[in-house]
Design an enzyme around this catalytic site. Structure first.
Site, PDB file in Angstrom:
ATOM      1  N   ILE A 107       0.850  -1.179   0.000  1.00 48.02           N
ATOM      2  CA  ILE A 107       0.000   0.000   0.000  1.00 48.02           C
ATOM      3  C   ILE A 107       0.890   1.234   0.000  1.00 48.02           C
ATOM      4  CG2 ILE A 107      -1.878   1.215   1.148  1.00 48.02           C
ATOM      5  CD1 ILE A 107      -2.563  -1.632   0.225  1.00 48.02           C
ATOM      6  N   CYS A 108       0.655   2.136  -0.942  1.00 45.66           N
ATOM      7  CA  CYS A 108       1.360   3.422  -0.983  1.00 45.66           C
ATOM      8  C   CYS A 108       2.874   3.207  -0.966  1.00 45.66           C
ATOM      9  CB  CYS A 108       0.865   4.302   0.174  1.00 45.66           C
ATOM     10  SG  CYS A 108       1.300   6.047   0.027  1.00 45.66           S
TER      11      CYS A 108
END
Length: 328
Positions: A107-108
């Protein structure tokens, strides 16, 4: 009906983004209410609790080195990852857990952890748009896509900033359980069905800083105020009293695009919103300023690789009685 257990391991660390954890975790948890069998476990280096970006202490279930094999390994992000070298222990933990997982996702800025573990070499990947150039420099063997919501390369997934983790989690749920259950999850969480992975991380009106040149600001304001108006190159140039050639040069120099491409992106964003709201493709074309359905179809093919009708069917939250917005 007995549910097959699907083990999701989430690798966390001090300074992690809380939403990177809570967003996907809520998606998996909500999916369990509709028949999925996700079992979430938080792991860290040394098995110690971690402090999140908002200062909340988060307990973990196991030391990463003692964790069992997971069906899905999820690596969250944190603000320090692009700024400082990834902690060797964190990279080693990801490198150890990944080969034993059925699939791996970040994520990210968690993509920087995957990169440090050598898991992005030769693969397509993305991260938050502010850090894609740095990710590409730090890991030149990766093929970084700077403007995707999420990217799947085989069994490796990477996603853009924060809320894109929800899109990615919904995509993983759909891979496991199909679109019907995923629509139920999306409606329950009051979000739309996940955005296409190749969709832009941000709308055309928000891309990059505002132009410094007053002429360009006037043009942008005019297009955004009424996307359906006559925004031909000749009309825009006449509005700000410059030649079409000079206006094009200004757009290229400051915004790295052309006036016509900018107009198309604004109209494209509006058309997507209209489709999400339940309009059909012909209505969306007319109300967003495209001269015909065919021109809208070509724009969708360029930007998303699918037709407006397919987008509406695939990525809008729908029920058996047709398209509708999320239930509140």
């Amino acid at each position: 009906m007995e549910r097959r257990e699907h083990r999701v391991g989430i690798l966390v660390f001090d300074g992690m983004k809380m939403l990177d954890l809570s967003g996907p975790a809520e998606v998996f948890s909500e999916a369990n209410r509709f028949g999925a069998g996700y079992r979430l476990s938080l792991v860290s280096v040394g098995g110690k609790s971690v402090r999140s970006s908002i200062g909340v202490q988060v307990p973990v279930d196991a030391d990463a080195s003692d964790a069992p094999a997971f069906d899905t390994l999820l690596v969250v992000g944190g603000d320090a990852l692009p700024t400082f070298p990834v902690d060797p222990g964190l990279g080693a933990a990801a490198a150890d857990l990944a080969p034993r997982a059925g699939r791996v996702a970040s994520i990210c800025t968690g993509a920087f952890v995957l990169g440090a573990a050598g898991l992005l070499d030769g693969r397509r990947a993305t991260t938050h748009w502010q850090h894609t150039a740095l990710l590409a420099r730090r890991h030149p063997e990766a093929r970084v896509e700077p403007d995707a919501i999420f990217v799947r390369d085989g069994t490796t997934y990477t996603s853009a900033g924060v809320t894109a983790g929800i899109d990615l989690a919904l995509a993983l749920v759909e891979d496991d359980h199909g679109p019907d259950l995923t629509r139920d999850v999306a409606r329950s969480l009051v979000v739309y069905m996940q955005r296409a992975g190749g969709q832009s991380q941000f709308s055309a009106s928000l891309q990059g800083p505002a132009p410094q040149t007053p002429v360009l600001r006037l043009v942008q304001d005019a297009v955004q105020a009424d996307p359906t108006a006559d925004h031909s190159l000749k009309a825009l140039a006449a509005r700000v009293r410059v030649s079409p050639r000079h206006l094009t040069r200004m757009f290229r120099a400051e915004l790295d695009t052309t006036p016509m491409k900018y107009v198309e992106l604004i109209r494209f964003d509006l058309a997507k919103a209209l489709l999400d709201a339940g309009r059909n493709a012909t209505e969306a074309a007319a109300l967003s300023g495209f001269p015909s359905y065919e021109s809208l179809r070509r724009a969708f093919a360029r930007h998303l690789g699918l037709s407006p009708t397919r987008y509406r069917q695939r990525f809008s939250t729908t029920g058996a009685d047709g398209p509708r917005g999320p239930r509140t």
